[in-house]
Write an enzyme that holds these catalytic residues in place. Structure first.
Site: not given
Length: 259
Positions: A198, A217
């Site tokens: 991330d 995401d």
């Protein structure tokens, strides 16, 4: 009895016979005069009535047109499945997710966060052992199985996918699920236990305001929101649209009218 009395009796009998015969003649002659025009005049009219076809009302003609159009749409060919849209969008999301993660590992790992747009967005680096937005940490193998199930389900229904909106939503979800699944399969510390990369954080460089996330995401959330909206609008993935029938209001006189 005298001859005059006999003559008077015979005259009376003849007069009575004439009076009795007149109604009989009238009864016999009247039906003949009435029945003759009924046979000659009325019979052609009856034939005309049977031969003439009653004209259809405009409402009836419109109903027939509707029935024809409905039967034509049912018997006609169905739209082609939107598998191409699904594949192109899922492939694009997967390629962008992999590329951005490779760049993040190369330039952001071990470096200070980069501030963008006056602090609205930060480029940082986090290895996430959980789900999207940092949820379910420590359940990597379960999340990998869920991602495999989601991808398999989407591929299974793709053969009947005829809605463009559903193709977009499912393509985003599929690309995002496969993108994060690739991290869990091929990144450290090992298969089915790999941590997801991330690198995007909102309003804070370390995810204190909003969890750190990635392109996969965003695609999963966007695709899921699209599918929810389509479901609320009663649009199915096979292209059908369900419309609610108007409710009937029963009045006091027993007549039902649409509400």
């Amino acid at each position: 009895m005298s001859d005059e009395a006999k003559a008077a009796g015979k005259a009376a009998e003849k007069a009575a016979e004439k009076v009795a015969d007149k109604p009989v003649e009238a009864q016999v002659s009247e039906p003949e005069t009435v029945a003759t025009p009924a046979i000659v005049v009325d019979e052609p009219d009856a034939e005309k009535k049977t031969e003439e076809k009653p004209a259809e009302s405009p409402a009836k003609a419109e109903e027939d047109d509707d029935e024809f159009s409905i039967s034509g749409s049912i018997s006609g060919s169905l739209p082609e499945p939107r598998t191409k849209t699904l594949a192109v969008l899922a492939g694009g999301v997967l390629a962008l997710d992999v590329l951005t993660k490779v760049v993040s590992v190369a330039f952001l790992e071990g470096a200070d966060p980069i501030k963008l747009f006056g602090g609205v967005l930060y480029l940082t680096f986090v290895r996430n052992p959980g789900a999207a937005f940092g949820l379910a940490e420590g359940q990597t193998w379960i999340l990998a199985l869920i991602a495999l199930g989601v991808a398999g389900f989407i591929l299974w229904i793709a053969r009947n996918l005829r809605s463009q909106g559903w193709a977009v939503g499912l393509g985003l979800v599929l690309g995002g699920a496969v993108g994060n699944l690739a991290d869990r399969l091929f990144r450290e510390p090992g298969p089915m236990r790999g941590h997801v990369v991330d690198f995007l954080s909102l309003f804070d460089p370390y995810g204190q305001v909003w969890p750190v996330f990635n392109v996969a995401d965003m695609a999963i959330v966007g695709g899921g929101a699209t599918i929810i909206v389509l479901a609320l609008m009663r649009h199915d993935y096979d292209g059908t649209v369900h419309k609610e029938e108007p409710a009937l209001v029963v009045e006091s006189d027993g007549a039902a009218e649409p509400k």
